[in-house]
Design a protein around this motif. Structure first.
Motif, PDB file in Angstrom:
ATOM      1  N   THR A  52      -2.286  30.971   2.662  1.00 23.50           N
ATOM      2  CA  THR A  52      -2.562  32.054   1.725  1.00 23.50           C
ATOM      3  C   THR A  52      -3.302  31.470   0.529  1.00 23.50           C
ATOM      4  O   THR A  52      -3.305  30.250   0.326  1.00 23.50           O
ATOM      5  CB  THR A  52      -1.271  32.732   1.233  1.00 23.50           C
ATOM      6  N   LEU A  53      -3.884  32.346  -0.270  1.00 18.92           N
ATOM      7  CA  LEU A  53      -4.582  31.908  -1.477  1.00 18.92           C
ATOM      8  C   LEU A  53      -3.628  31.142  -2.389  1.00 18.92           C
ATOM      9  O   LEU A  53      -3.984  30.088  -2.932  1.00 18.92           O
ATOM     10  CB  LEU A  53      -5.170  33.133  -2.194  1.00 18.92           C
ATOM     11  N   ASP A  54      -2.407  31.635  -2.533  1.00 19.44           N
ATOM     12  CA  ASP A  54      -1.420  30.959  -3.378  1.00 19.44           C
ATOM     13  C   ASP A  54      -1.095  29.563  -2.855  1.00 19.44           C
ATOM     14  O   ASP A  54      -0.990  28.611  -3.635  1.00 19.44           O
ATOM     15  CB  ASP A  54      -0.132  31.779  -3.469  1.00 19.44           C
ATOM     16  N   MET A  55      -0.941  29.430  -1.535  1.00 17.76           N
ATOM     17  CA  MET A  55      -0.617  28.132  -0.946  1.00 17.76           C
ATOM     18  C   MET A  55      -1.732  27.118  -1.188  1.00 17.76           C
ATOM     19  O   MET A  55      -1.468  25.969  -1.556  1.00 17.76           O
ATOM     20  CB  MET A  55      -0.361  28.282   0.553  1.00 17.76           C
ATOM     21  N   VAL A  56      -2.978  27.553  -0.999  1.00 19.35           N
ATOM     22  CA  VAL A  56      -4.102  26.639  -1.187  1.00 19.35           C
ATOM     23  C   VAL A  56      -4.249  26.278  -2.663  1.00 19.35           C
ATOM     24  O   VAL A  56      -4.475  25.120  -3.012  1.00 19.35           O
ATOM     25  CB  VAL A  56      -5.407  27.230  -0.617  1.00 19.35           C
ATOM     26  N   SER A  57      -4.085  27.247  -3.546  1.00 16.50           N
ATOM     27  CA  SER A  57      -4.153  26.982  -4.988  1.00 16.50           C
ATOM     28  C   SER A  57      -3.107  25.956  -5.398  1.00 16.50           C
ATOM     29  O   SER A  57      -3.379  25.051  -6.189  1.00 16.50           O
ATOM     30  CB  SER A  57      -3.948  28.274  -5.784  1.00 16.50           C
ATOM     31  N   LYS A  58      -1.907  26.083  -4.862  1.00 15.47           N
ATOM     32  CA  LYS A  58      -0.840  25.123  -5.176  1.00 15.47           C
ATOM     33  C   LYS A  58      -1.173  23.740  -4.631  1.00 15.47           C
ATOM     34  O   LYS A  58      -0.858  22.735  -5.258  1.00 15.47           O
ATOM     35  CB  LYS A  58       0.493  25.616  -4.628  1.00 15.47           C
ATOM     36  N   THR A  59      -1.802  23.684  -3.470  1.00 20.02           N
ATOM     37  CA  THR A  59      -2.206  22.400  -2.903  1.00 20.02           C
ATOM     38  C   THR A  59      -3.161  21.677  -3.848  1.00 20.02           C
ATOM     39  O   THR A  59      -3.053  20.473  -4.064  1.00 20.02           O
ATOM     40  CB  THR A  59      -2.870  22.597  -1.524  1.00 20.02           C
ATOM     41  N   PHE A  60      -4.110  22.428  -4.415  1.00 22.69           N
ATOM     42  CA  PHE A  60      -5.062  21.855  -5.374  1.00 22.69           C
ATOM     43  C   PHE A  60      -4.469  21.743  -6.776  1.00 22.69           C
ATOM     44  O   PHE A  60      -5.063  21.116  -7.653  1.00 22.69           O
ATOM     45  CB  PHE A  60      -6.318  22.732  -5.469  1.00 22.69           C
ATOM     46  N   ASN A  61      -3.326  22.408  -7.011  1.00 23.69           N
ATOM     47  CA  ASN A  61      -2.702  22.462  -8.335  1.00 23.69           C
ATOM     48  C   ASN A  61      -3.632  23.132  -9.354  1.00 23.69           C
ATOM     49  O   ASN A  61      -3.853  22.630 -10.459  1.00 23.69           O
ATOM     50  CB  ASN A  61      -2.286  21.066  -8.810  1.00 23.69           C
ATOM     51  N   ILE A  62      -4.197  24.274  -8.910  1.00 23.25           N
ATOM     52  CA  ILE A  62      -5.087  25.060  -9.769  1.00 23.25           C
ATOM     53  C   ILE A  62      -4.708  26.537  -9.643  1.00 23.25           C
ATOM     54  O   ILE A  62      -3.915  26.916  -8.782  1.00 23.25           O
ATOM     55  CB  ILE A  62      -6.571  24.878  -9.373  1.00 23.25           C
ATOM     56  N   SER A  63      -5.306  27.368 -10.494  1.00 21.62           N
ATOM     57  CA  SER A  63      -5.060  28.810 -10.428  1.00 21.62           C
ATOM     58  C   SER A  63      -5.871  29.437  -9.299  1.00 21.62           C
ATOM     59  O   SER A  63      -6.862  28.865  -8.833  1.00 21.62           O
ATOM     60  CB  SER A  63      -5.455  29.472 -11.752  1.00 21.62           C
ATOM     61  N   ASN A  64      -5.446  30.617  -8.880  1.00 23.91           N
ATOM     62  CA  ASN A  64      -6.206  31.363  -7.876  1.00 23.91           C
ATOM     63  C   ASN A  64      -7.618  31.636  -8.375  1.00 23.91           C
ATOM     64  O   ASN A  64      -8.578  31.567  -7.610  1.00 23.91           O
ATOM     65  CB  ASN A  64      -5.515  32.684  -7.542  1.00 23.91           C
ATOM     66  N   ASN A  65      -7.755  31.955  -9.668  1.00 20.80           N
ATOM     67  CA  ASN A  65      -9.081  32.237 -10.237  1.00 20.80           C
ATOM     68  C   ASN A  65     -10.002  31.030 -10.145  1.00 20.80           C
ATOM     69  O   ASN A  65     -11.184  31.161  -9.836  1.00 20.80           O
ATOM     70  CB  ASN A  65      -8.965  32.709 -11.687  1.00 20.80           C
ATOM     71  N   LYS A  66      -9.472  29.830 -10.397  1.00 20.21           N
ATOM     72  CA  LYS A  66     -10.284  28.602 -10.309  1.00 20.21           C
ATOM     73  C   LYS A  66     -10.711  28.365  -8.858  1.00 20.21           C
ATOM     74  O   LYS A  66     -11.856  28.000  -8.587  1.00 20.21           O
ATOM     75  CB  LYS A  66      -9.489  27.413 -10.838  1.00 20.21           C
ATOM     76  N   LEU A  67      -9.795  28.605  -7.916  1.00 13.58           N
ATOM     77  CA  LEU A  67     -10.123  28.448  -6.504  1.00 13.58           C
ATOM     78  C   LEU A  67     -11.241  29.407  -6.105  1.00 13.58           C
ATOM     79  O   LEU A  67     -12.195  29.023  -5.428  1.00 13.58           O
ATOM     80  CB  LEU A  67      -8.887  28.680  -5.630  1.00 13.58           C
ATOM     81  N   LEU A  68     -11.145  30.643  -6.543  1.00 13.85           N
ATOM     82  CA  LEU A  68     -12.175  31.644  -6.239  1.00 13.85           C
ATOM     83  C   LEU A  68     -13.501  31.295  -6.915  1.00 13.85           C
ATOM     84  O   LEU A  68     -14.568  31.526  -6.360  1.00 13.85           O
ATOM     85  CB  LEU A  68     -11.706  33.034  -6.664  1.00 13.85           C
ATOM     86  N   GLU A  69     -13.444  30.712  -8.099  1.00 11.98           N
ATOM     87  CA  GLU A  69     -14.656  30.313  -8.819  1.00 11.98           C
ATOM     88  C   GLU A  69     -15.388  29.185  -8.102  1.00 11.98           C
ATOM     89  O   GLU A  69     -16.618  29.168  -8.043  1.00 11.98           O
ATOM     90  CB  GLU A  69     -14.245  29.848 -10.229  1.00 11.98           C
ATOM     91  N   ASP A  70     -14.642  28.245  -7.514  1.00 10.36           N
ATOM     92  CA  ASP A  70     -15.235  27.081  -6.854  1.00 10.36           C
ATOM     93  C   ASP A  70     -15.710  27.367  -5.427  1.00 10.36           C
ATOM     94  O   ASP A  70     -16.409  26.548  -4.838  1.00 10.36           O
ATOM     95  CB  ASP A  70     -14.237  25.921  -6.810  1.00 10.36           C
ATOM     96  N   ASN A  71     -15.311  28.496  -4.851  1.00 10.75           N
ATOM     97  CA  ASN A  71     -15.650  28.842  -3.474  1.00 10.75           C
ATOM     98  C   ASN A  71     -16.218  30.250  -3.436  1.00 10.75           C
ATOM     99  O   ASN A  71     -15.552  31.202  -3.834  1.00 10.75           O
ATOM    100  CB  ASN A  71     -14.395  28.770  -2.594  1.00 10.75           C
ATOM    101  N   LYS A  72     -17.459  30.382  -2.964  1.00 10.21           N
ATOM    102  CA  LYS A  72     -18.118  31.692  -2.951  1.00 10.21           C
ATOM    103  C   LYS A  72     -17.351  32.715  -2.126  1.00 10.21           C
ATOM    104  O   LYS A  72     -17.187  33.851  -2.526  1.00 10.21           O
ATOM    105  CB  LYS A  72     -19.539  31.572  -2.405  1.00 10.21           C
ATOM    106  N   THR A  73     -16.905  32.318  -0.949  1.00 13.88           N
ATOM    107  CA  THR A  73     -16.207  33.217  -0.043  1.00 13.88           C
ATOM    108  C   THR A  73     -15.020  32.495   0.555  1.00 13.88           C
ATOM    109  O   THR A  73     -15.150  31.364   1.016  1.00 13.88           O
ATOM    110  CB  THR A  73     -17.130  33.674   1.109  1.00 13.88           C
ATOM    111  N   ILE A  74     -13.880  33.147   0.541  1.00 17.08           N
ATOM    112  CA  ILE A  74     -12.686  32.569   1.142  1.00 17.08           C
ATOM    113  C   ILE A  74     -12.200  33.518   2.223  1.00 17.08           C
ATOM    114  O   ILE A  74     -11.848  34.663   1.949  1.00 17.08           O
ATOM    115  CB  ILE A  74     -11.581  32.333   0.087  1.00 17.08           C
TER     116      ILE A  74
END
Length: 107
Positions: free
Chosen positions: A72-94
């Protein structure tokens, strides 16, 4: 693997395999996980690599994650230790499909 939205010039460097190279030796040279190196290049750790073959080498300014079934988005964000918004900012499409590579730009 899903590279559609990634600019390989930004996220990767290239390495041309020399005689005597193996994935462990190359991963040690670039200080990356050998399993990640194999996965990014569509290889298994036991696959034969040959001189003249080109590999993608992860750029050290980024962290990488290959999605697994059920992520899930939350799981991946936690893996990177970042917010969901930062994950979405760094990746055009998830898509969160198994095998999608996601990145996190290191600060």
């Amino acid at each position: 693997m899903y590279f559609r939205d990634l600019n390989k010039e930004t996220y990767f460097d290239y390495y041309t395999i020399d005689k005597g190279d193996n994935l462990y030796k190359i991963s040690k040279k670039y200080n990356i996980n050998p399993n990640l190196l194999a996965s990014l290049n569509g290889l298994d750790m036991n696959d034969y690599i040959y001189p003249g073959q080109t590999l993608l080498i992860p750029n050290s300014n980024y962290s990488y994650y290959i999605t697994k079934q059920g992520d899930t988005l939350d799981m991946v964000s936690k893996t990177f230790n970042i917010s969901n918004n930062k994950l979405l900012e760094d990746n055009k499409t998830i898509y969160l499909l198994e095998g999608q590579m996601l990145v996190n730009k290191k600060n």
